[in-house]
Design a protein around this motif. Structure first.
Motif, short mmCIF file in Angstrom:
data_model
loop_
_atom_site.label_atom_id
_atom_site.label_comp_id
_atom_site.label_asym_id
_atom_site.label_seq_id
_atom_site.Cartn_x
_atom_site.Cartn_y
_atom_site.Cartn_z
N GLY A 87 41.31 44.47 58.03
CA GLY A 87 40.49 44.27 59.22
C GLY A 87 39.17 43.59 58.93
N TRP A 88 39.12 42.78 57.89
CA TRP A 88 37.89 42.09 57.50
C TRP A 88 37.50 41.11 58.60
CZ3 TRP A 88 34.67 42.85 53.46
CH2 TRP A 88 33.71 41.87 53.22
N ASP A 89 36.28 41.21 59.08
CA ASP A 89 35.78 40.30 60.11
C ASP A 89 34.75 39.38 59.48
OD1 ASP A 89 34.98 39.00 62.36
OD2 ASP A 89 34.19 40.78 63.39
N SER A 90 35.14 38.13 59.25
CA SER A 90 34.25 37.17 58.57
C SER A 90 33.00 36.86 59.38
CB SER A 90 35.00 35.87 58.29
OG SER A 90 36.00 36.10 57.33
N SER A 91 33.07 36.98 60.71
CA SER A 91 31.89 36.71 61.51
C SER A 91 30.83 37.80 61.34
CB SER A 91 32.26 36.57 62.99
OG SER A 91 32.80 37.77 63.48
N VAL A 92 31.28 39.01 60.99
CA VAL A 92 30.35 40.12 60.78
C VAL A 92 30.00 40.27 59.31
CG1 VAL A 92 30.06 42.62 60.97
CG2 VAL A 92 31.22 41.36 62.80
N ASN A 93 31.01 40.27 58.45
CA ASN A 93 30.83 40.56 57.02
C ASN A 93 30.63 39.32 56.16
OD1 ASN A 93 31.35 43.27 57.66
ND2 ASN A 93 33.54 42.98 57.39
N GLY A 94 30.87 38.14 56.69
CA GLY A 94 30.80 36.92 55.88
C GLY A 94 32.12 36.69 55.16
N ARG A 95 32.16 35.62 54.41
CA ARG A 95 33.39 35.30 53.68
C ARG A 95 33.54 36.22 52.48
NH1 ARG A 95 34.15 28.94 53.20
NH2 ARG A 95 35.95 29.76 52.13
N PRO A 96 34.74 36.68 52.24
CA PRO A 96 34.94 37.56 51.06
C PRO A 96 34.82 36.77 49.75
CG PRO A 96 37.03 37.13 52.15
CD PRO A 96 35.97 36.51 53.00
N TRP A 97 34.44 37.49 48.71
CA TRP A 97 34.29 36.89 47.38
C TRP A 97 35.56 36.23 46.90
CZ3 TRP A 97 31.75 35.47 43.14
CH2 TRP A 97 30.38 35.68 43.10
N ALA A 98 36.70 36.78 47.28
CA ALA A 98 37.98 36.28 46.78
C ALA A 98 38.22 34.82 47.14
CB ALA A 98 39.12 37.16 47.32
N VAL A 99 37.59 34.33 48.19
CA VAL A 99 37.77 32.94 48.60
C VAL A 99 37.28 31.98 47.52
CG1 VAL A 99 37.09 31.25 50.37
CG2 VAL A 99 37.67 33.57 51.03
N ALA A 100 36.34 32.38 46.71
CA ALA A 100 35.83 31.52 45.64
C ALA A 100 36.92 31.17 44.63
CB ALA A 100 34.66 32.19 44.93
N ALA A 101 37.92 32.03 44.49
CA ALA A 101 39.02 31.74 43.56
C ALA A 101 39.78 30.50 43.99
CB ALA A 101 39.96 32.94 43.47
N HIS A 102 39.89 30.29 45.29
CA HIS A 102 40.60 29.14 45.83
C HIS A 102 39.98 27.83 45.33
CE1 HIS A 102 41.56 26.27 49.15
NE2 HIS A 102 42.76 26.78 48.95
N VAL A 103 38.67 27.73 45.41
CA VAL A 103 37.98 26.52 44.98
C VAL A 103 38.09 26.33 43.47
CG1 VAL A 103 35.72 25.38 44.89
CG2 VAL A 103 36.39 26.67 46.91
N HIS A 104 37.94 27.40 42.72
CA HIS A 104 38.06 27.32 41.27
C HIS A 104 39.46 26.83 40.86
CE1 HIS A 104 34.34 29.58 41.18
NE2 HIS A 104 34.28 29.41 39.86
N LEU A 105 40.48 27.36 41.51
CA LEU A 105 41.84 26.97 41.16
C LEU A 105 42.14 25.53 41.52
CD1 LEU A 105 43.70 30.24 42.20
CD2 LEU A 105 43.50 29.32 39.88
N ILE A 106 41.68 25.08 42.67
CA ILE A 106 41.94 23.70 43.09
C ILE A 106 41.17 22.71 42.23
CG2 ILE A 106 41.47 22.02 44.94
CD1 ILE A 106 43.91 23.48 45.60
N VAL A 107 39.86 22.91 42.10
CA VAL A 107 39.03 21.92 41.41
C VAL A 107 39.18 22.01 39.90
CG1 VAL A 107 36.67 21.12 41.03
CG2 VAL A 107 37.41 21.78 43.32
#
Length: 159
Positions: free
Chosen positions: A40-60
């Motif tokens: 139930g993570w709400d990005s508009s309230v809590n912000g983006r989760p830390w785990a999203v940073a893994a996506h950028v690291h893996l792609i780039v």
């Protein structure tokens, strides 16, 4: 029996590694999306989760970097350098550790858990150091390959 490490084999290795990173990126992104829905993570309230940073690291640092190495291999024969294989291993180890710690921190955040401080900060420092050493080794390999004479480079590939 020693395997002859030709330019074509090295290009295949780099492209396969890049494709593997793309597949891992997709799996990580899907698992993050599922976890945010389940918790139930709400990005508009809590912000983006830390785990999203893994996506950028893996792609780039994963896919894009190894596609670039495949192109450099084709033009400059990086695999002829003695440090090419150690650079590959150290870089993958460092990147794997960095991504693992990002995911640890991110999924812990999504689950509402508490971090083990020594693991999160000390582990990140060690992982980023390994990643930097891997980058430094690749920079050295690229520099040696680009600055080598063509005759010297051709001689190394013939062996």
């Amino acid at each position: 029996m020693d395997r002859v490490y030709t330019v074509k084999n090295a290009i295949k290795t780099f492209v396969k590694t890049a494709i593997a990173f793309l597949a891992v990126t997709l799996a990580v992104e899907v698992s993050i999306l599922i976890t945010t829905k389940v918790t139930g993570w709400d990005s508009s309230v809590n912000g983006r989760p830390w785990a999203v940073a893994a996506h950028v690291h893996l792609i780039v640092l994963g896919a894009l970097w190894f596609f670039v190495l495949a192109l450099l291999e084709k033009n400059f024969g990086l695999s002829a350098q003695k440090l090419a294989k150690p650079a590959y291993i150290v870089f993958l180890t460092g990147l794997g550790a960095v991504v693992a710690l990002i995911l640890y921190k991110g999924f812990n955040q999504l689950a509402g858990g508490t971090l083990i401080r020594g693991l999160a900060e000390g582990g990140a420092a060690i992982a980023h150091t390994a990643l930097f050493v891997g980058f430094f080794l690749w920079a050295y390999v690229i520099w040696k390959s680009v600055s080598a004479d063509k005759s010297e480079s051709n001689k190394d590939h013939a062996e």
